[in-house]
Design a protein around this motif. Structure first.
Motif, mmCIF file in Angstrom:
data_model
loop_
_atom_site.group_PDB
_atom_site.id
_atom_site.type_symbol
_atom_site.label_atom_id
_atom_site.label_comp_id
_atom_site.label_asym_id
_atom_site.label_seq_id
_atom_site.Cartn_x
_atom_site.Cartn_y
_atom_site.Cartn_z
ATOM 1 N N PHE A 133 14.100 4.805 15.671
ATOM 2 C CA PHE A 133 14.782 3.068 15.546
ATOM 3 C C PHE A 133 13.664 2.239 14.765
ATOM 4 N N PHE A 134 12.547 2.031 15.144
ATOM 5 C CA PHE A 134 11.645 1.224 14.627
ATOM 6 C C PHE A 134 10.809 1.442 13.287
ATOM 7 N N VAL A 135 10.855 2.896 12.953
ATOM 8 C CA VAL A 135 10.230 3.067 11.723
ATOM 9 C C VAL A 135 11.044 2.662 10.398
ATOM 10 N N PRO A 136 12.153 2.597 10.342
ATOM 11 C CA PRO A 136 12.941 2.142 9.234
ATOM 12 C C PRO A 136 12.917 0.885 9.328
ATOM 13 N N LEU A 137 12.860 0.205 10.198
ATOM 14 C CA LEU A 137 12.795 -1.462 10.248
ATOM 15 C C LEU A 137 11.265 -1.611 9.735
ATOM 16 N N PHE A 138 10.390 -1.019 9.999
ATOM 17 C CA PHE A 138 9.228 -1.174 9.367
ATOM 18 C C PHE A 138 8.883 -0.859 8.059
ATOM 19 N N SER A 139 9.817 -0.061 7.627
ATOM 20 C CA SER A 139 9.639 0.533 6.161
ATOM 21 C C SER A 139 10.429 -0.575 5.215
ATOM 22 N N SER A 140 11.376 -1.395 5.980
ATOM 23 C CA SER A 140 11.861 -2.434 5.016
ATOM 24 C C SER A 140 10.705 -3.393 4.597
ATOM 25 N N PHE A 141 10.001 -3.537 5.596
ATOM 26 C CA PHE A 141 8.918 -4.677 5.339
ATOM 27 C C PHE A 141 7.955 -4.298 4.455
ATOM 28 N N ARG A 142 7.676 -2.896 4.569
ATOM 29 C CA ARG A 142 6.809 -2.196 3.480
ATOM 30 C C ARG A 142 7.195 -2.470 2.066
ATOM 31 N N GLY A 143 8.411 -2.087 2.067
ATOM 32 C CA GLY A 143 9.030 -2.319 0.599
ATOM 33 C C GLY A 143 8.941 -3.544 0.129
ATOM 34 N N PHE A 144 9.161 -4.720 0.941
ATOM 35 C CA PHE A 144 9.355 -6.044 0.490
ATOM 36 C C PHE A 144 7.565 -6.237 0.066
ATOM 37 N N PHE A 145 6.953 -6.103 0.695
ATOM 38 C CA PHE A 145 5.607 -6.504 0.328
ATOM 39 C C PHE A 145 4.996 -5.639 -0.746
ATOM 40 N N ASN A 146 5.267 -4.379 -0.849
ATOM 41 C CA ASN A 146 4.928 -3.409 -1.967
ATOM 42 C C ASN A 146 5.658 -4.196 -3.185
ATOM 43 N N GLY A 147 6.912 -4.477 -3.034
ATOM 44 C CA GLY A 147 7.594 -4.998 -4.466
ATOM 45 C C GLY A 147 6.897 -6.368 -4.917
ATOM 46 N N ARG A 148 6.185 -6.931 -3.958
ATOM 47 C CA ARG A 148 5.303 -8.200 -4.362
ATOM 48 C C ARG A 148 4.005 -7.888 -5.015
ATOM 49 N N GLN A 149 3.803 -6.583 -5.052
ATOM 50 C CA GLN A 149 2.312 -5.813 -5.213
ATOM 51 C C GLN A 149 1.371 -6.164 -4.359
ATOM 52 N N ASN A 150 1.497 -6.597 -2.896
ATOM 53 C CA ASN A 150 0.647 -6.788 -2.007
ATOM 54 C C ASN A 150 0.786 -5.495 -1.035
ATOM 55 N N MET A 151 -0.162 -4.832 -1.098
ATOM 56 C CA MET A 151 -0.287 -3.346 -0.366
ATOM 57 C C MET A 151 -1.105 -3.730 0.761
ATOM 58 N N ASN A 152 -1.673 -4.725 1.102
ATOM 59 C CA ASN A 152 -2.493 -4.963 2.016
ATOM 60 C C ASN A 152 -1.624 -4.878 3.595
ATOM 61 N N PRO A 153 -0.565 -5.619 3.617
ATOM 62 C CA PRO A 153 0.267 -5.540 4.860
ATOM 63 C C PRO A 153 0.627 -4.163 5.294
ATOM 64 N N THR A 154 0.920 -3.400 4.217
ATOM 65 C CA THR A 154 1.336 -1.952 4.267
ATOM 66 C C THR A 154 0.369 -1.152 5.048
ATOM 67 N N ALA A 155 -1.093 -1.195 4.367
ATOM 68 C CA ALA A 155 -1.946 -0.776 4.779
ATOM 69 C C ALA A 155 -2.554 -0.969 6.163
ATOM 70 N N VAL A 156 -2.531 -2.055 6.368
ATOM 71 C CA VAL A 156 -3.031 -2.687 7.911
ATOM 72 C C VAL A 156 -1.919 -2.298 8.954
ATOM 73 N N SER A 157 -0.853 -2.375 8.577
ATOM 74 C CA SER A 157 0.242 -1.854 9.600
ATOM 75 C C SER A 157 0.235 -0.522 9.955
ATOM 76 N N GLU A 158 0.117 0.293 8.782
ATOM 77 C CA GLU A 158 0.168 1.634 9.103
ATOM 78 C C GLU A 158 -1.143 2.274 9.864
ATOM 79 N N ILE A 159 -2.281 1.713 9.545
ATOM 80 C CA ILE A 159 -3.411 1.855 10.187
ATOM 81 C C ILE A 159 -3.188 1.575 11.779
ATOM 82 N N THR A 160 -2.565 0.360 12.063
ATOM 83 C CA THR A 160 -2.457 0.078 13.403
ATOM 84 C C THR A 160 -1.455 0.914 13.874
ATOM 85 N N GLU A 161 -0.614 1.391 13.375
ATOM 86 C CA GLU A 161 0.538 2.281 13.813
ATOM 87 C C GLU A 161 -0.016 3.604 14.244
ATOM 88 N N GLN A 162 -0.876 4.159 13.466
ATOM 89 C CA GLN A 162 -1.739 5.217 13.728
ATOM 90 C C GLN A 162 -2.643 5.165 14.851
#
Length: 547
Positions: A133-162
């Motif tokens: 349930f939560f990972v797809p929602l998480f992925s929509s934010f990732r896609g949004f930030f990646n589209g802005r070519q800002n990969m830092n939120p994706t990296a920080v959130s993925e490391i936190t998740e792990q």
């Protein structure tokens, strides 16, 4: 020279690669003690994780790329309000996907576990279901930030998740397996870690989103106010995402078919069941996990490349599309060549370092590893071409090309596995064949739709030559160190040889990249910490190499 958009691409790729390395290390830290604590309970955890992995692809493989592409295209045109509309529509789609996945696994856990003949896996499946349930929602934010070519939120959130997944999963597994071992509950505890980790990752990226809300709103108010209908956007997202999801499922499905072919053909040719399982274990168990490591770097480039090219393509700037595409290929090859050749020349030592208690099996697995190592070059190139086609709106073509290649893979695998001297190595040969065919078909499509003109020398010849020189040094250093330390214990000597070889390989490769003019000093400014790296290199490298 790269423009600001391309600098973002390079920095984004570096950020994602760094995050990927850390996540791989955390994954290893998680798996080793978990296996020791819950023993046979790993079977229940593995079943749950396999089901989770299959279902989560629907929410993570295609939609984030679609969001990234559409957001990037809208932003470059000043349509910030529509970019946010894309994000909102995609989030609703993800909510539906996540809810469906959760309901299937939570309420259908007993049925699923029964169907796969592993009824004790049901608690683990149910514990992991909230993550769906939560990972797809998480992925929509990732896609949004990646589209802005800002990969830092994706990296920080993925490391936190792990981090949370590992911490919670190991803690629960330990508590439920001690002092009296309860394998079923321990596996469920480990699985629950994935769900808690997904919640943590979502919370972090949502907080980052809120912190950036004012700048977002300012750009929305001062940008073009035109917005598309929600249904139209949903169809556009689906048109991009569905082929990517299908393509992502092709190789896992082919892996299952691969297993059946190898097991059946080997036994039909006189190998016993026990030996057949052992041989396939060398391929699937020993080599696959190591070969997956270089993909951290190449996949990071591929993810970052989509929004970078999409932005130029939306402006119909064919020159920049060509330059960014070449930069993507070049970056991939600079990473892919040393990984492939390094793994090739010290395949057996690396295997013995990882699986030091199974030296005989490592010797048997080494030839398979060498074939798979060379495949890294073709896989890296293929991933880049897939991203280029996705960026220019031709996402169906890579799926079709991969499907054709996989049909050929089945034939090649069947024929080569049938040859007694090749046996299970045929599976690796078949996979390499699939990568090469997909690569060639993709390249035809890339040239057709972008008019790409490859920079052959800069992209392939110079990094390849540097990697060959590095590989020779890698092999030589390993042999020298193990010769000097002979008699100090096989595992210790091997570990020292591998470590020394890798350290020397990294230093030599950097020197040779500059010596062969595969990269220039001023280009380092485009990478995170590039200026600091440049200062260090200027102190230690001869000036003639840095011109």
């Amino acid at each position: 020279m790269p423009d600001n958009n391309d600098r973002k691409f390079l920095k984004g790729a570096a950020v994602l690669a760094g995050a990927g390395i850390l996540m791989k290390l955390l994954g290893a830290v998680f798996r080793i003690p978990l296996t020791n604590w819950i023993g046979d309970g790993m079977a229940y955890y593995s079943v749950a994780y396999a089901i989770y992995g299959t279902l989560v692809v629907i929410g993570t493989a295609g939609v984030p790329i679609a969001i990234s592409k559409l957001v990037s295209e809208n932003i470059v045109q000043g349509k910030y309000r529509n970019a946010h509309k894309v994000f909102h529509v995609a989030t609703l789609l993800m909510l539906a996907i996540g809810t469906t996945g959760f309901l299937i696994c939570f309420f259908g856990a007993d049925l699923i576990a029964g169907l796969i003949k592993s009824p004790k896996s049901a608690p683990a499946i149910r514990a992991m279901s909230p993550a769906l349930f939560f990972v797809p929602l998480f992925s929509s934010f990732r896609g949004f930030f990646n589209g802005r070519q800002n990969m830092n939120p994706t990296a920080v959130s993925e490391i936190t998740e792990q981090l949370v997944r590992c911490g919670v999963g190991l803690s629960l597994a330990y508590m439920m397996s001690h002092p009296v071992l309860n394998e079923v509950n321990a596996a469920a505890g480990a699985s629950l870690g994935a769900s808690v980790g997904a919640i943590a990752g979502l919370l972090i990226i949502f907080m980052i989103f809120l912190l950036n809300k004012k700048p977002f709103e300012y750009k929305i108010e001062h940008g073009i106010q035109e917005v598309e209908d929600g249904k139209v956007l949903a169809k556009r997202i689906a048109w991009i995402a569905v082929p990517i999801i299908i393509g992502s499922e092709i190789m896992p499905i082919m892996t299952v078919i691969d297993t059946g072919i190898v097991m059946n053909v080997l036994q039909a040719n006189g190998w016993s069941r026990a030996v057949t399982e052992h041989l396939y274990g060398l391929y699937g168990g020993y080599c696959n996990s190591i070969i997956a490591f270089p993909q951290i770097f190449t996949q990071a480039v591929a993810v970052s490349l989509v929004p970078a090219i999409s932005a130029h393509f939306a402006k119909k700037d064919s020159g920049r599309v060509n330059d960014t595409t070449n930069l993507g290929y070049r970056t991939t090859m600079i990473m892919g060549f040393p990984c492939a050749l390094g793994l090739f020349v010290i395949a057996e030592p690396i295997l013995k370092l990882m699986y030091f208690r199974q030296p005989k099996s490592c010797e048997e697995a080494a030839p398979i590893m060498m074939i798979m190592a060379i495949s890294v070059i073709f896989l890296a190139h293929m991933q880049t071409s897939v991203s280029v086609l996705q960026a220019v709106g031709k996402q169906l073509l890579p799926v079709r090309n991969l499907a054709f290649a996989c049909i050929g893979k089945v034939v090649v695998t069947y024929l080569t596995v049938s040859i007694h001297a090749i046996n299970v190595k045929g599976a690796a040969i078949g996979t390499m064949f699939a990568y090469i065919v997909t690569l060639l078909l993709n390249e035809y499509s890339v040239k057709k739709y972008t008019g790409l003109k490859h920079q052959i020398s800069l992209t392939y010849v110079r990094p390849g030559a540097a990697a060959l020189g590095m590989a020779a040094v890698t092999y030589g250093v390993y042999r020298l160190v193990t010769y000097i330390l002979a008699g100090h214990g096989a595992n210790v000597v091997n570990a020292a040889g591998v470590l020394a070889a890798i350290l020397c390989a990294a230093a030599v490769y950097v020197i040779l990249l500059f010596a062969f003019k595969a990269i220039k000093m001023e280009e380092l400014d485009n990478f995170p910490g590039g200026k600091r790296i440049a200062k260090i290199l200027q102190k230690f490298l001869p000036k003639v190499l840095l011109r």
